[in-house]
Design a protein around this motif. Structure first.
Motif, short mmCIF file in Angstrom:
data_model
loop_
_atom_site.label_atom_id
_atom_site.label_comp_id
_atom_site.label_asym_id
_atom_site.label_seq_id
_atom_site.Cartn_x
_atom_site.Cartn_y
_atom_site.Cartn_z
N PHE A 138 0.86 -1.23 0.13
CA PHE A 138 -0.20 -0.03 -0.02
C PHE A 138 0.89 1.20 -0.04
N ALA A 139 0.16 2.28 -0.40
CA ALA A 139 0.74 3.65 -0.30
C ALA A 139 -0.08 4.58 0.05
N PHE A 140 -0.04 5.23 0.96
CA PHE A 140 -0.94 6.38 1.61
C PHE A 140 -0.30 7.87 1.16
N ILE A 141 -0.97 8.71 0.80
CA ILE A 141 -0.83 10.06 0.59
C ILE A 141 -1.85 10.94 1.29
N ILE A 142 -0.96 11.67 2.23
CA ILE A 142 -1.78 12.46 3.22
C ILE A 142 -1.40 14.14 3.12
N GLU A 143 -2.21 15.01 2.99
CA GLU A 143 -2.02 16.44 2.90
C GLU A 143 -2.90 17.37 3.67
N LEU A 159 3.11 19.13 14.02
CA LEU A 159 4.63 18.60 14.77
C LEU A 159 4.41 17.23 15.02
N HIS A 160 5.26 16.24 15.31
CA HIS A 160 5.39 15.03 15.89
C HIS A 160 4.60 14.17 15.43
N PRO A 161 4.20 13.95 14.44
CA PRO A 161 3.13 13.12 13.58
C PRO A 161 3.26 11.81 13.97
N GLN A 162 2.33 10.87 14.05
CA GLN A 162 2.46 9.54 14.51
C GLN A 162 0.97 8.78 13.75
N ILE A 163 1.39 7.68 13.31
CA ILE A 163 0.36 6.74 12.81
C ILE A 163 0.08 5.34 13.38
N GLU A 164 -1.13 5.16 13.73
CA GLU A 164 -1.58 3.87 14.28
C GLU A 164 -2.44 3.29 13.46
N PHE A 165 -2.38 1.94 13.43
CA PHE A 165 -3.50 1.18 12.63
C PHE A 165 -4.10 0.08 13.52
N THR A 166 -5.35 0.08 13.46
CA THR A 166 -6.30 -0.97 14.00
C THR A 166 -7.22 -1.41 13.05
N PRO A 167 -7.15 -2.88 13.12
CA PRO A 167 -6.18 -3.83 13.63
C PRO A 167 -4.77 -3.65 13.09
N PRO A 168 -3.97 -3.96 14.03
CA PRO A 168 -2.28 -3.86 13.65
C PRO A 168 -1.89 -4.81 12.65
N VAL A 169 -2.44 -4.75 11.40
CA VAL A 169 -1.98 -5.84 10.45
C VAL A 169 -1.33 -4.99 9.46
N VAL A 170 -0.74 -3.93 9.53
CA VAL A 170 0.06 -3.19 8.75
C VAL A 170 1.68 -3.09 9.35
N VAL A 218 -8.95 -1.35 7.46
CA VAL A 218 -8.32 -0.90 8.93
C VAL A 218 -8.72 0.62 9.17
N ASN A 219 -8.53 0.99 10.51
CA ASN A 219 -8.70 2.43 10.85
C ASN A 219 -7.31 3.10 11.02
N LEU A 220 -6.95 4.18 10.39
CA LEU A 220 -5.81 4.86 10.59
C LEU A 220 -5.90 6.01 11.45
N GLY A 261 0.77 23.40 20.57
CA GLY A 261 0.72 22.85 21.93
C GLY A 261 -0.46 22.04 22.25
N GLN A 262 -1.41 21.92 21.46
CA GLN A 262 -2.68 20.91 21.56
C GLN A 262 -2.47 19.73 20.72
N PRO A 263 -2.79 18.57 21.38
CA PRO A 263 -3.06 17.46 20.40
C PRO A 263 -3.88 17.42 19.19
N VAL A 264 -3.84 17.02 18.16
CA VAL A 264 -4.53 17.04 17.05
C VAL A 264 -4.51 15.43 16.35
N ALA A 265 -5.87 15.13 15.99
CA ALA A 265 -5.96 13.85 15.57
C ALA A 265 -6.96 13.60 14.35
N TYR A 266 -6.60 12.73 13.54
CA TYR A 266 -7.70 12.52 12.34
C TYR A 266 -7.84 11.06 12.25
N ASP A 267 -8.95 10.24 11.93
CA ASP A 267 -9.34 9.11 11.61
C ASP A 267 -9.80 8.94 10.17
N TYR A 268 -9.08 7.88 9.76
CA TYR A 268 -9.60 7.44 8.11
C TYR A 268 -9.72 5.96 8.43
#
Length: 699
Positions: A261-266, A465-476, A505-507, A515-522
């Motif tokens: 897979f490839a994901f493009i995020i913008e 800043l300091h982005p992170q990606i988590e996958f559920t379920p952890p199949v990636v 999967v949920n990304l 200074g505040q947490p920001v999150a997006y779900d796909y």
């Protein structure tokens, strides 16, 4: 694994490197003697910003003699070749992948250094691909060469550019009989506009999510570079997924599974997206070797950056030679007064003295003392030489910089390094960037101003800043880049990876802003079948994986066991996926006289066809031959194993008892029980008059 930021890819994407339309058949490098280009055909298939380019060139040997040639192709640093074949005397031949670096020695001289003929040197560029053709090309005969490669196109603020160098006039004055350019685009975002700006008369068709551009000319000079632009809808942003699941088990040559897979995020590039402040230091080399044009370009690049800082930013400038000077004792706010003062400081820089790299960082890093993680902390550093003052060893400077970061409690610092000319310390600059979430790039002196100025525009407006990606379920897994860079307005993050089983999967994409947490779900559906239009994904994954490993390769001393192990891993990936790396090359195994390996590596009657595959491939100790037939064969198949020189090293037998599937283990040994060295081997399976050859790689 050491940190290997994806940012080093971004500079390539936004500095607009050229792709090349035609190769060159070199007869004698010092005199610039080459075959005449008769026709050039370029076909580009692009998915969003990922291009697969096929360049097919026809040459004619007007030298008057039967001769050998060396094929050269001016590849960009971001492009990766995946296939090379040629036609000589009406027969097509396919180049093999070799586990050896390419030979840069050129006919008549060269040896990988500056080419005697300036036009040839200019055309081949900094990172050419070379291929030694062992066959004799007869006088007045034709030679066709087809090269296929993948590349990521320059992207910024929804505009994508495609530039191919097609000015062949420095190599020949005669017109080219036929030129053809074809560009097809598929995009998940609406294509607002597309045009071939360099050539009039192109046929353009745009129906929203697909578009084509085609241009043809006969008997004209190849004197104009191809330049194409397309604009994507700026409101259709977020995450764009690609995935394919290969059905052929033999494609799983590394044991990671058949899903790619490839994901493009913008982020939103409009004024609706607030920009995070940055704390910025530019370190400028003003040693004696920077005198002349390099110093002029360095001043211009520094002035460009100062003129494009944002309100709310803080900045400083550090310049170094034998001594170190700083614009201000500490970072100062960006305002009109400080801007004008900084421009005056830049205008006064004069090149002289030695190169004190450690001293420059001793001055710059304390400015970030007790840094705030809620802003983007950035150092851009460029130099054209080795350290000749202060600490002069590579490891010493690296330890010094990390010691300063620890002593002054600097958090979240990104260091971007630029090496200018041929004397820059490649290992030092690579590791400074690699260890500090940055990039390294190596430039000719004439690239300095545009490269640094264009790069600054890509990091001008941080939004996450300091982005992170988590996958559920952890199949990636096996994702690259391993450490995600900060995200900037108008730019993209491209993530590649693997999966074993198709599923939804949920990304969860998160980070901090102000200074505040920001999150997006796909939610993403990973494909459960092979998608024909996405067959570039395995090679894109291999390409990006090798880039991260190549960065890590530099973190160890040359010749060390650790570096050798990483090199072997890169070679294995390169051969497994058919993507050229710095340690591999194309090889002509045709035998020189045209009687060797032709493109077709099987001789089978389709009516009684059987198939076989090999997995794992590459393999470490043993691999398995998988055979399947739908015919009622009742005889023994011959399985012969050859080395890269065509020598038979092992002969095995596989009894076939009718329709069905069969397997045969090979333990990686020769007929005498010797463990074979790593390399490329050919396995030929014969049944009656039918046979197939498959290549396998031992790592």
């Amino acid at each position: 694994m050491k940190k290997a930021s994806f940012i080093y890819l971004l500079i390539y994407l936004f500095c607009g490197g050229k792709l090349i339309a035609n190769g060159v058949c070199i007869v004698d490098a010092p005199t610039g003697s080459v075959f005449r280009l008769v026709s050039g055909n370029v076909k580009v298939v692009t998915n969003d910003q990922i291009a697969t380019v096929t360049s097919t060139s026809v040459f004619r040997n007007y030298s008057g003699n039967d001769t050998k040639i060396k094929f050269g192709f001016p590849m960009t640093e971001t492009a990766s070749a995946i296939s090379l074949r040629w036609q000589n005397e009406g027969i097509w031949y396919q180049a093999d992948f070799s586990p050896q670096p390419q030979d840069t020695t050129l006919p008549g001289g060269g040896g990988g250094g500056p080419l005697p003929d300036p036009n040839l040197e200019s055309y081949l560029g900094k990172t050419p691909l070379y291929f030694d053709l062992d066959q004799i090309i007869k006088a007045d005969s034709f030679l066709t060469v087809e090269l296929v490669y993948v590349d990521l196109l320059p992207y910024a603020f929804s505009k994508v550019t495609f530039l191919l160098a097609n000015n062949y006039t420095g190599l020949q004055s005669q017109p080219v009989e036929s030129q053809h350019f074809e560009f097809s685009l598929s995009s998940q975002r609406t294509i607002e506009a597309i045009d071939l700006l360099s050539h009039s008369g192109a046929m353009v068709q745009n129906i929203g999510n697909t578009a084509t551009v085609e241009w043809t000319a006969d008997n004209q000079l190849a004197d104009t570079d191809y330049y194409l632009e397309y604009q994507l809808n700026a409101d259709q942003l977020g995450l764009f997924p690609f995935s394919t699941y290969l059905q052929d088990t033999s494609a799983n040559c590394d044991g990671y599974g058949q899903g790619f897979f490839a994901f493009i995020i913008e982020p939103d590039p409009s004024e609706n997206t607030a920009v995070i402040d940055k704390v910025f230091t530019l370190i400028i080399d003003r040693s004696g070797s920077m005198s002349g044009e390099k110093m002029i370009q360095a001043r211009d690049a520094a002035s460009f950056i100062v003129n494009h800082l944002n309100p709310g930013d803080k900045f400083n400038l550090v310049s170094f030679s034998s001594d170190i000077t700083s614009f201000k004792p500490n970072h100062v706010p960006y305002n009109i007064t400080n801007q004008n003062a900084a421009l005056n400081y830049i205008d006064g820089l004069i090149a002289s003295g030695s190169t004190n790299i450690s001293g420059a960082f001793s001055e710059a890093i304390p400015d970030f003392s007790n840094s705030n993680e809620n802003v983007a902390n950035i150092i851009v550093f460029f130099t054209d030489g080795q350290a000749t003052a202060g600490i002069t060893t590579t490891q010493g400077i690296l330890d010094h910089v990390q010691g300063l970061i620890s002593t002054y409690h600097v958090e979240g610092l990104s260091i971007f390094t630029f090496g200018i000319g041929s004397d820059a310390n490649t290992q030092l600059l690579t590791l400074l960037a690699n260890n500090n979430d940055g990039l390294s790039e190596f430039l000719e002196s004439q690239d300095l101003q545009s490269a640094i100025s264009n790069f600054y525009l890509t990091i001008q407006n941080p939004v996450l800043l300091h982005p992170q990606i988590e996958f559920t379920p952890p199949v990636v897994y096996a994702t690259h880049p391993e450490n995600l860079p900060n995200l900037f307005k108008g730019q993209q993050l491209i993530l590649v990876g693997r999966y074993q089983e198709p599923t939804d999967v949920n990304l969860h994409f998160s980070g901090t802003a102000f200074g505040q947490p920001v999150a997006y779900d796909y939610t993403v559906s990973l494909a459960d079948s092979s998608v024909q239009s996405l067959q570039f994904l395995p090679r894109l994954w291999a390409k990006q994986t090798m880039k991260d490993l190549y960065q890590e390769f530099f973190s160890y001393p040359t010749g060390s066991p650790e570096a050798a192990a990483i090199q072997e891993t890169i070679v294995g990936i390169s051969l497994c996926y058919g993507v050229i790396s710095p340690f591999t090359s194309f090889e002509d195994n045709s035998g020189g006289g045209g009687g060797g390996t032709v493109e077709a590596d099987e001789r089978i009657d389709p009516a009684i066809a059987f198939s076989f595959s090999i997995a794992p491939n590459p393999f470490v100790e043993n691999t398995v031959v998988y055979f399947e037939t739908s015919q009622d064969w009742f005889e023994t198949a011959s399985v012969e194993i050859y080395d890269i020189n065509g020598r038979l090293i092992r002969a095995l037998k596989l009894p076939i008892g009718g329709k069905g599937a069969y397997t045969l283990d090979w333990d990686g040994m020769d007929a005498l029980g010797n463990i074979l060295p790593r390399g490329v081997y050919a396995i030929k399976l014969s049944l009656g008059e039918q046979w197939i050859v498959r290549r396998v790689v031992k790592i």
